[in-house]
Write a protein that holds these residues in place. Structure first.
Motif, PDB file in Angstrom:
ATOM      1  N   CYS A 100       0.812  -1.210   0.000  1.00  0.00           N
ATOM      2  CA  CYS A 100       0.000   0.000   0.000  1.00  0.00           C
ATOM      3  C   CYS A 100       0.848   1.264   0.000  1.00  0.00           C
ATOM      4  O   CYS A 100       0.301   2.361   0.048  1.00  0.00           O
ATOM      5  CB  CYS A 100      -0.912   0.023   1.231  1.00  0.00           C
ATOM      6  SG  CYS A 100      -2.181  -1.266   1.221  1.00  0.00           S
ATOM      7  N   ASP A 133      -7.191   5.812  -0.494  1.00  0.00           N
ATOM      8  CA  ASP A 133      -6.491   4.529  -0.567  1.00  0.00           C
ATOM      9  C   ASP A 133      -7.463   3.379  -0.306  1.00  0.00           C
ATOM     10  O   ASP A 133      -8.544   3.565   0.266  1.00  0.00           O
ATOM     11  CB  ASP A 133      -5.363   4.467   0.469  1.00  0.00           C
ATOM     12  CG  ASP A 133      -4.118   5.200   0.023  1.00  0.00           C
ATOM     13  OD1 ASP A 133      -4.052   5.580  -1.163  1.00  0.00           O
ATOM     14  OD2 ASP A 133      -3.206   5.390   0.848  1.00  0.00           O
ATOM     15  N   GLU A 134      -7.074   2.181  -0.691  1.00  0.00           N
ATOM     16  CA  GLU A 134      -7.891   1.000  -0.414  1.00  0.00           C
ATOM     17  C   GLU A 134      -8.084   0.839   1.095  1.00  0.00           C
ATOM     18  O   GLU A 134      -7.232   1.249   1.888  1.00  0.00           O
ATOM     19  CB  GLU A 134      -7.214  -0.253  -0.980  1.00  0.00           C
ATOM     20  CG  GLU A 134      -7.054  -0.233  -2.493  1.00  0.00           C
ATOM     21  CD  GLU A 134      -6.345  -1.483  -2.993  1.00  0.00           C
ATOM     22  OE1 GLU A 134      -6.449  -2.525  -2.303  1.00  0.00           O
ATOM     23  OE2 GLU A 134      -5.712  -1.428  -4.043  1.00  0.00           O
TER      24      GLU A 134
END
Length: 257
Positions: free
Chosen positions: A31, A50-51
Motif C-alpha cells: 500500500c 487509498d484502499e
C-alpha cells in the motif's frame, strides 16, 4: 510428563523471561504510496482514497496542492518528513510562512494538548529509555511592562500588528518563551498563543524571535508510538522505544519481559 515435554516447557518459560525488544515491521508495504515530497507513505499512515486495507484510518493524511496534509485539532499541518525508524512524523502548521515572522499558527498548540487527548494517537513527550524530547512549546506572552530576563525574547517588532484575544487587555510588550512554566512567568504577563518547535532546539541559545520563528517553520515531531504499543505490548504495563530503535515492553517497575 515426558522428558521432551518437560524440555519444551522449560524453553517456553525461559523465553518468557527474556527482554521483549524488537523492531516493528512496516505493514502493508503493497500500500506504500507517495504525495508531493513525501515518497514513502505506508503503515500506519494512509492517504484519503487509498484502499480500505491500507494503513489505519485514524492516521489518514490528505493530498492538497501537491502537499501532504495532516488534520489535527481543527488545524492543518504540512507533513515535512516521516521517519519509520524512530516512529515519528514532522509537521508544520499551514499558516506559518517562511520569512514572515508575523505569521503564526491559526490555533494554539502545546505538548499538554497531547497529554489531555484521550484518543492517544500521537505522543509529544520524550521517550522513556533514551529520554529524547520530541518537541518544545513556545508561548507568546503579553506583558504590561518590559521584562529584563533572557527567558523573555522580544517579539514585538514581529507581532505588534497581530490581533490576539479580545480579552487580553492593553498590550504593552510581546515576548516569546520556550517551555515556559509558572515559576518563571511574571505576574504582569499572560499567555496569548502557543506554538511548537523541535525538541532538539536549545532554548538557552535562542536570542531572537526570528530564530524561534525559523524553528516553527522547520516543524515539530510527533510519535505514533501509541499505536505500536497497543499492537505489540498490550500485555505489558509500559511501552517505549529504546536507543536501538526497538519497541521495548516492560512492567511498571522497569523490568523487561
Amino acid at each position: 510428563m515426558h522428558k521432551d515435554q518437560q524440555l519444551l516447557l522449560l524453553l517456553f518459560l525461559l523465553f518468557l523471561l527474556l527482554p521483549q525488544s524488537f523492531s516493528i515491521p512496516i505493514e502493508n508495504n503493497r500500500c506504500t504510496t507517495s504525495c508531493g515530497e513525501i515518497a514513502n507513505i505506508s503503515y500506519p499512515f494512509r492517504l484519503k482514497g487509498d484502499e480500505e486495507v491500507c494503513g489505519d484510518p485514524n492516521y489518514e493524511l490528505a493530498y492538497v496542492n501537491n502537499r501532504t496534509v495532516l488534520d489535527l485539532y481543527s488545524s492543518q499541518y504540512h507533513v515535512s518528513f516521516i521517519d519509520y525508524t524512530n516512529y515519528t512524523i514532522r509537521v508544520v502548521d499551514v499558516e506559518l510562512q517562511k520569512g514572515n515572522c508575523s505569521s503564526l499558527p491559526l490555533h494554539s498548540l502545546s505538548c499538554s494538548s497531547f497529554l489531555n487527548d484521550k484518543s492517544n494517537l500521537y505522543k509529544c513527550g520524550g521517550y522513556w529509555y533514551n529520554d529524547r524530547e520530541l518537541s518544545k512549546t513556545v508561548s507568546i506572552v503579553n506583558c504590561t511592562k518590559a521584562v529584563a530576563s533572557q527567558l523573555y525574547i522580544d517579539a514585538s517588532s514581529c507581532l505588534d500588528g497581530v490581533e490576539f484575544s479580545k480579552f487580553s487587555g492593553t498590550r504593552r510588550q510581546l515576548y516569546a518563551m520556550v517551555d515556559a512554566n509558572v515559576s518563571n512567568m511574571e505576574s504582569a504577563c499572560t499567555i496569548e498563543h502557543m506554538a511548537m518547535i523541535p525538541g532538539w532546539a536549545d532554548g538557552d541559545n535562542l536570542r531572537s524571535y526570528a530564530q524561534i520563528h525559523d524553528l516553527m517553520v522547520y516543524g515539530f515531531e510527533l510519535s505514533w508510538l501509541p499505536i505500536a504499543c497497543k499492537k505489540y505490548c498490550r500485555h505489558y504495563f509500559v511501552c517505549d522505544i529504546n536507543d536501538k530503535h526497538q519497541i521495548q515492553c516492560s512492567a511498571k517497575n522497569g523490568n523487561n519481559f
